[in-house]
Write a protein that holds these residues in place. Sequence first.
Motif, PDB file in Angstrom:
ATOM      1  N   TYR A  41       5.063  -1.126   7.766  1.00 29.92           N
ATOM      2  CA  TYR A  41       5.424  -1.867   6.559  1.00 29.92           C
ATOM      3  C   TYR A  41       4.672  -1.250   5.387  1.00 29.92           C
ATOM      4  CZ  TYR A  41       7.026  -5.173  10.059  1.00 29.92           C
ATOM      5  OH  TYR A  41       7.663  -5.747  11.140  1.00 29.92           O
ATOM      6  N   SER A  42       5.423  -0.679   4.443  1.00 29.64           N
ATOM      7  CA  SER A  42       4.824  -0.031   3.290  1.00 29.64           C
ATOM      8  C   SER A  42       4.098  -1.051   2.420  1.00 29.64           C
ATOM      9  CB  SER A  42       5.902   0.677   2.473  1.00 29.64           C
ATOM     10  OG  SER A  42       5.320   1.291   1.345  1.00 29.64           O
ATOM     11  N   GLU A  43       2.835  -0.761   2.107  1.00 33.49           N
ATOM     12  CA  GLU A  43       2.045  -1.607   1.215  1.00 33.49           C
ATOM     13  C   GLU A  43       1.847  -0.957  -0.151  1.00 33.49           C
ATOM     14  OE1 GLU A  43      -1.550  -2.534   3.392  1.00 33.49           O
ATOM     15  OE2 GLU A  43      -0.520  -4.122   4.508  1.00 33.49           O
ATOM     16  N   MET A  47       0.281   2.196   4.528  1.00 35.02           N
ATOM     17  CA  MET A  47       1.231   1.506   5.382  1.00 35.02           C
ATOM     18  C   MET A  47       0.465   0.714   6.425  1.00 35.02           C
ATOM     19  SD  MET A  47       4.543   2.952   7.375  1.00 35.02           S
ATOM     20  CE  MET A  47       5.676   2.489   6.080  1.00 35.02           C
ATOM     21  N   ALA A  48       0.935  -0.500   6.687  1.00 36.37           N
ATOM     22  CA  ALA A  48       0.397  -1.311   7.781  1.00 36.37           C
ATOM     23  C   ALA A  48       1.343  -1.105   8.960  1.00 36.37           C
ATOM     24  CB  ALA A  48       0.331  -2.778   7.393  1.00 36.37           C
ATOM     25  N   VAL A  49       0.820  -0.598  10.039  1.00 32.93           N
ATOM     26  CA  VAL A  49       1.631  -0.304  11.218  1.00 32.93           C
ATOM     27  C   VAL A  49       1.289  -1.320  12.306  1.00 32.93           C
ATOM     28  CG1 VAL A  49       2.188   1.422  12.969  1.00 32.93           C
ATOM     29  CG2 VAL A  49       1.681   2.149  10.627  1.00 32.93           C
ATOM     30  N   LYS A  50       2.318  -1.966  12.818  1.00 36.07           N
ATOM     31  CA  LYS A  50       2.147  -2.923  13.914  1.00 36.07           C
ATOM     32  C   LYS A  50       2.416  -2.199  15.232  1.00 36.07           C
ATOM     33  CE  LYS A  50       1.655  -6.595  11.270  1.00 36.07           C
ATOM     34  NZ  LYS A  50       0.469  -7.370  11.180  1.00 36.07           N
ATOM     35  N   ALA A  51       1.434  -2.228  16.103  1.00 40.20           N
ATOM     36  CA  ALA A  51       1.550  -1.672  17.448  1.00 40.20           C
ATOM     37  C   ALA A  51       1.104  -2.773  18.404  1.00 40.20           C
ATOM     38  CB  ALA A  51       0.677  -0.433  17.604  1.00 40.20           C
ATOM     39  N   ARG A  52       2.052  -3.334  19.142  1.00 43.03           N
ATOM     40  CA  ARG A  52       1.803  -4.516  19.959  1.00 43.03           C
ATOM     41  C   ARG A  52       1.193  -5.601  19.085  1.00 43.03           C
ATOM     42  NH1 ARG A  52      -1.852  -3.134  24.199  1.00 43.03           N
ATOM     43  NH2 ARG A  52      -2.299  -1.165  23.214  1.00 43.03           N
TER      44      ARG A  52
END
Length: 149
Positions: free
Chosen positions: A11-13, A18-23
């Motif tokens: 998710y571009s901030e 960028m905030a990346v969600k991994a699990r």
Amino acid sequence: MSDLKFSVVGYSESATRMAVKARNFTIIVDEPPMLGGEDQGPNPVEYALSAIVGCLNVTGYILAKEMGFTINKLEIKASGRLNPACFLGKVTDDRAGYKGIDIDFVIEAEADTETLEHWMNQVKLRCPVSDNFANITPITVRLKIAEPI
């Protein structure tokens, strides 16, 4: 054994962060100030090196267990050089990515040199992340245009 699928969503901030969600984890990816970022996290090419050393670590411990020896201490250093010109839209003959990656292992283990050399060869062979760097991995990129709200 069947394939495992791994996924992340970013998710571009900002233009550089960028905030990346991994699990259930959130990883912040940002650029250093010299590349226009706010230095709130490692940049993508640093994460790439982190992925290699992390995977080599896991692979190394799996193999040590299989081979019957104990690793007392393991340090893995990775570095690479790249020319940012292509990334920044400048004319260059250099590719965008790393020109090469150097990896150094420093190990303290209950094993002789011959065993450790065999271990090292097997680690290089079985690490999925370094395999992705060393060999061509097909990448499919698709564009989906979001509907206006």
